[in-house]
Design an enzyme around this catalytic site. Sequence first.
Site, PDB file in Angstrom:
ATOM      1  N   THR A  42       4.969   0.015  -4.298  1.00  0.00           N
ATOM      2  CA  THR A  42       4.734   1.189  -5.138  1.00  0.00           C
ATOM      3  C   THR A  42       3.326   1.743  -4.946  1.00  0.00           C
ATOM      4  O   THR A  42       3.115   2.956  -5.038  1.00  0.00           O
ATOM      5  CB  THR A  42       4.988   0.847  -6.622  1.00  0.00           C
ATOM      6  OG1 THR A  42       6.321   0.301  -6.736  1.00  0.00           O
ATOM      7  CG2 THR A  42       4.898   2.072  -7.510  1.00  0.00           C
ATOM      8  N   GLY A 101       4.349  -5.293  -1.985  1.00  0.00           N
ATOM      9  CA  GLY A 101       5.204  -5.832  -0.932  1.00  0.00           C
ATOM     10  C   GLY A 101       5.326  -7.339  -0.947  1.00  0.00           C
ATOM     11  O   GLY A 101       6.197  -7.903  -0.296  1.00  0.00           O
ATOM     12  N   ILE A 149      11.554  -3.288  -3.619  1.00  0.00           N
ATOM     13  CA  ILE A 149      10.177  -2.819  -3.727  1.00  0.00           C
ATOM     14  C   ILE A 149       9.496  -3.551  -4.879  1.00  0.00           C
ATOM     15  O   ILE A 149      10.155  -4.001  -5.822  1.00  0.00           O
ATOM     16  CB  ILE A 149      10.143  -1.273  -3.923  1.00  0.00           C
ATOM     17  CG1 ILE A 149       8.721  -0.721  -3.764  1.00  0.00           C
ATOM     18  CG2 ILE A 149      10.784  -0.867  -5.245  1.00  0.00           C
ATOM     19  CD1 ILE A 149       8.662   0.807  -3.679  1.00  0.00           C
ATOM     20  N   CYS A 150       8.174  -3.663  -4.777  1.00  0.00           N
ATOM     21  CA  CYS A 150       7.370  -4.211  -5.862  1.00  0.00           C
ATOM     22  C   CYS A 150       6.070  -3.414  -5.907  1.00  0.00           C
ATOM     23  O   CYS A 150       6.065  -2.240  -5.545  1.00  0.00           O
ATOM     24  CB  CYS A 150       7.142  -5.714  -5.675  1.00  0.00           C
ATOM     25  SG  CYS A 150       6.157  -6.146  -4.225  1.00  0.00           S
ATOM     26  N   ARG A 151       4.980  -4.032  -6.296  1.00  0.00           N
ATOM     27  CA  ARG A 151       3.702  -3.330  -6.363  1.00  0.00           C
ATOM     28  C   ARG A 151       3.117  -3.116  -4.972  1.00  0.00           C
ATOM     29  O   ARG A 151       2.724  -2.023  -4.611  1.00  0.00           O
ATOM     30  CB  ARG A 151       2.716  -4.099  -7.244  1.00  0.00           C
ATOM     31  CG  ARG A 151       1.374  -3.445  -7.381  1.00  0.00           C
ATOM     32  CD  ARG A 151       0.482  -4.233  -8.356  1.00  0.00           C
ATOM     33  NE  ARG A 151      -0.822  -3.630  -8.451  1.00  0.00           N
ATOM     34  CZ  ARG A 151      -1.861  -3.966  -7.680  1.00  0.00           C
ATOM     35  NH1 ARG A 151      -1.735  -4.908  -6.760  1.00  0.00           N
ATOM     36  NH2 ARG A 151      -3.017  -3.369  -7.825  1.00  0.00           N
TER      37      ARG A 151
END
Length: 101
Positions: A88, A64, A60-62
């Site tokens: 996120t 995608g 996961i990141c901010r």
Amino acid sequence: MIEITVQTLNAMLSDIEHLIDVRETDEYAEGHVDRTVNLPLSTIDQWLPTLSKNSTYTVICRSGRRSSLAIEQMKRHGITGVNVNGGTLAWQGAGYPVTKK
């Protein structure tokens, strides 16, 4: 690339063995999904060799994008990654809690 929604992540969270957040440390500290390990994309050359080809990693990141980039590199090394679609931002948008530290 395999992708899951934040709703699927939430439903499976207790069963996911490896959950990686590839945002930078300061972003991670502002709020992240519980049980994630922070391994910034900017340091992937350091941590990628430590991953097992026999495991699946949910990333996961901010939003995608960075998690997709990480998974592309993982795939080149024979490592399976699952991208969290929307990252996120989508997690928080769905009303799920974040941990801050």
